[in-house]
Design a protein around this motif. Structure first.
Motif, PDB file in Angstrom:
ATOM      1  N   MET A 183       1.008  -1.031   0.113  1.00  0.00           N
ATOM      2  CA  MET A 183       0.202   0.158  -0.062  1.00  0.00           C
ATOM      3  C   MET A 183       0.924   1.099  -0.021  1.00  0.00           C
ATOM      4  O   MET A 183       1.684   1.132   0.650  1.00  0.00           O
ATOM      5  CB  MET A 183      -0.929  -0.088   1.141  1.00  0.00           C
ATOM      6  N   SER A 184       0.622   2.174  -1.025  1.00  0.00           N
ATOM      7  CA  SER A 184       1.413   3.518  -1.140  1.00  0.00           C
ATOM      8  C   SER A 184       1.289   4.500   0.439  1.00  0.00           C
ATOM      9  O   SER A 184       0.349   4.223   1.110  1.00  0.00           O
ATOM     10  CB  SER A 184       0.846   4.395  -2.070  1.00  0.00           C
ATOM     11  N   ASP A 185       2.087   5.360   0.459  1.00  0.00           N
ATOM     12  CA  ASP A 185       1.994   6.104   1.480  1.00  0.00           C
ATOM     13  C   ASP A 185       0.761   6.964   1.649  1.00  0.00           C
ATOM     14  O   ASP A 185       0.286   6.947   2.527  1.00  0.00           O
ATOM     15  CB  ASP A 185       3.227   7.292   1.644  1.00  0.00           C
ATOM     16  N   ASN A 186       0.192   7.219   0.461  1.00  0.00           N
ATOM     17  CA  ASN A 186      -1.085   8.064   0.320  1.00  0.00           C
ATOM     18  C   ASN A 186      -2.151   6.876   0.850  1.00  0.00           C
ATOM     19  O   ASN A 186      -3.233   7.427   1.478  1.00  0.00           O
ATOM     20  CB  ASN A 186      -1.254   8.529  -0.987  1.00  0.00           C
ATOM     21  N   SER A 187      -2.266   5.865   0.229  1.00  0.00           N
ATOM     22  CA  SER A 187      -3.328   4.911   0.722  1.00  0.00           C
ATOM     23  C   SER A 187      -3.141   4.509   2.040  1.00  0.00           C
ATOM     24  O   SER A 187      -4.317   4.449   2.738  1.00  0.00           O
ATOM     25  CB  SER A 187      -3.124   3.354  -0.192  1.00  0.00           C
ATOM     26  N   GLN A 188      -1.906   4.233   2.637  1.00  0.00           N
ATOM     27  CA  GLN A 188      -1.955   4.240   4.057  1.00  0.00           C
ATOM     28  C   GLN A 188      -2.409   5.382   5.092  1.00  0.00           C
ATOM     29  O   GLN A 188      -3.037   5.067   6.139  1.00  0.00           O
ATOM     30  CB  GLN A 188      -0.359   3.763   4.529  1.00  0.00           C
ATOM     31  N   THR A 189      -2.052   6.588   4.748  1.00  0.00           N
ATOM     32  CA  THR A 189      -2.509   7.649   5.284  1.00  0.00           C
ATOM     33  C   THR A 189      -3.974   7.566   5.203  1.00  0.00           C
ATOM     34  O   THR A 189      -4.756   7.942   6.150  1.00  0.00           O
ATOM     35  CB  THR A 189      -2.032   8.966   4.751  1.00  0.00           C
ATOM     36  N   PHE A 190      -4.618   7.473   3.980  1.00  0.00           N
ATOM     37  CA  PHE A 190      -6.107   7.513   3.841  1.00  0.00           C
ATOM     38  C   PHE A 190      -6.581   6.286   4.491  1.00  0.00           C
ATOM     39  O   PHE A 190      -7.931   6.549   5.168  1.00  0.00           O
ATOM     40  CB  PHE A 190      -6.539   7.314   2.189  1.00  0.00           C
ATOM     41  N   TYR A 191      -6.177   5.228   4.628  1.00  0.00           N
ATOM     42  CA  TYR A 191      -6.609   4.180   5.328  1.00  0.00           C
ATOM     43  C   TYR A 191      -6.825   4.379   6.858  1.00  0.00           C
ATOM     44  O   TYR A 191      -7.959   4.181   7.464  1.00  0.00           O
ATOM     45  CB  TYR A 191      -5.907   2.610   5.051  1.00  0.00           C
ATOM     46  N   HIS A 192      -5.881   4.871   7.301  1.00  0.00           N
ATOM     47  CA  HIS A 192      -5.584   5.131   9.039  1.00  0.00           C
ATOM     48  C   HIS A 192      -6.782   6.157   9.193  1.00  0.00           C
ATOM     49  O   HIS A 192      -7.432   6.347  10.295  1.00  0.00           O
ATOM     50  CB  HIS A 192      -4.491   5.520   9.277  1.00  0.00           C
ATOM     51  N   TRP A 193      -6.597   7.440   8.186  1.00  0.00           N
ATOM     52  CA  TRP A 193      -7.852   8.248   8.514  1.00  0.00           C
ATOM     53  C   TRP A 193      -9.163   7.614   8.410  1.00  0.00           C
ATOM     54  O   TRP A 193     -10.034   7.992   9.444  1.00  0.00           O
ATOM     55  CB  TRP A 193      -7.792   9.613   7.329  1.00  0.00           C
ATOM     56  N   ARG A 198      -3.373  16.277   7.857  1.00  0.00           N
ATOM     57  CA  ARG A 198      -4.245  17.373   8.542  1.00  0.00           C
ATOM     58  C   ARG A 198      -5.361  17.769   7.502  1.00  0.00           C
ATOM     59  O   ARG A 198      -6.196  18.231   7.854  1.00  0.00           O
ATOM     60  CB  ARG A 198      -2.894  18.633   8.317  1.00  0.00           C
ATOM     61  N   ASP A 199      -5.004  17.575   6.277  1.00  0.00           N
ATOM     62  CA  ASP A 199      -6.149  17.958   5.272  1.00  0.00           C
ATOM     63  C   ASP A 199      -7.276  17.087   5.539  1.00  0.00           C
ATOM     64  O   ASP A 199      -8.597  17.516   5.509  1.00  0.00           O
ATOM     65  CB  ASP A 199      -5.785  17.951   3.838  1.00  0.00           C
ATOM     66  N   LEU A 200      -7.161  15.684   5.786  1.00  0.00           N
ATOM     67  CA  LEU A 200      -8.189  14.940   5.983  1.00  0.00           C
ATOM     68  C   LEU A 200      -8.660  15.079   7.278  1.00  0.00           C
ATOM     69  O   LEU A 200     -10.179  15.194   7.235  1.00  0.00           O
ATOM     70  CB  LEU A 200      -7.460  13.286   6.069  1.00  0.00           C
ATOM     71  N   THR A 201      -7.970  15.523   8.286  1.00  0.00           N
ATOM     72  CA  THR A 201      -8.675  15.835   9.583  1.00  0.00           C
ATOM     73  C   THR A 201      -9.497  17.237   9.526  1.00  0.00           C
ATOM     74  O   THR A 201     -10.551  17.223   9.897  1.00  0.00           O
ATOM     75  CB  THR A 201      -7.504  16.430  10.745  1.00  0.00           C
ATOM     76  N   GLU A 202      -9.172  17.998   8.600  1.00  0.00           N
ATOM     77  CA  GLU A 202     -10.180  19.223   8.252  1.00  0.00           C
ATOM     78  C   GLU A 202     -11.377  18.771   7.665  1.00  0.00           C
ATOM     79  O   GLU A 202     -12.336  19.165   7.878  1.00  0.00           O
ATOM     80  CB  GLU A 202      -9.358  20.366   7.474  1.00  0.00           C
ATOM     81  N   ILE A 203     -11.231  17.899   6.718  1.00  0.00           N
ATOM     82  CA  ILE A 203     -12.667  17.436   6.003  1.00  0.00           C
ATOM     83  C   ILE A 203     -13.361  16.583   7.083  1.00  0.00           C
ATOM     84  O   ILE A 203     -14.611  17.013   7.177  1.00  0.00           O
ATOM     85  CB  ILE A 203     -12.111  16.265   4.939  1.00  0.00           C
ATOM     86  N   SER A 204     -12.838  16.014   8.001  1.00  0.00           N
ATOM     87  CA  SER A 204     -13.755  15.457   9.126  1.00  0.00           C
ATOM     88  C   SER A 204     -14.436  16.266  10.112  1.00  0.00           C
ATOM     89  O   SER A 204     -15.448  16.038  10.290  1.00  0.00           O
ATOM     90  CB  SER A 204     -12.657  14.545   9.958  1.00  0.00           C
TER      91      SER A 204
END
Length: 111
Positions: free
Chosen positions: A1-11, A102-108
């Motif tokens: 899993m790419s870093d972006n995918s990992q970050t998204f998955y954890h989010w 951080r961007d994903l946290t803002e979306i949440s």
């Protein structure tokens, strides 16, 4: 899993835990990251999703699969509408490659 995918998955796992649509974390006292299997299933469905309504329907389908339709735990698709909007928005932002934790946290927080 790419870093972006990992970050998204954890989010996504954290977001599902925060939404707690089945009340497992709050009412049942389940541990954090309780929704990992559902997050994995949602992540597999996201590439085929066209809009937030598709996202809500896919999320609902995942929860029906894991929690069944017979006892009502998963509820109706309307329970997943706001989640569909947020997850779809985050997914689209992830696809651009212009996002961070951080961007994903803002979306949440926009829920």
């Amino acid at each position: 899993m790419s870093d972006n995918s990992q970050t998204f998955y954890h989010w996504l796992v954290g977001y599902l835990d925060g939404c707690d649509p089945i009340d497992l974390v709050v009412r049942s006292g389940c541990p954090p990251r309780e929704y990992e299997p559902e997050a994995e299933a949602i992540l597999r469905a996201l590439p085929r999703i066209q809009d937030h309504e598709d996202a809500a329907a896919a999320i609902h389908k995942v929860f029906l699969h894991f929690f069944g339709a017979g006892d009502g735990l998963a509820g109706g698709v309307e329970r997943y509408q706001d989640m569909g909007v947020t997850i779809f928005q985050a997914w689209k932002q992830r696809e651009t490659g212009l996002f961070s934790e951080r961007d994903l946290t803002e979306i949440s927080r926009q829920d």
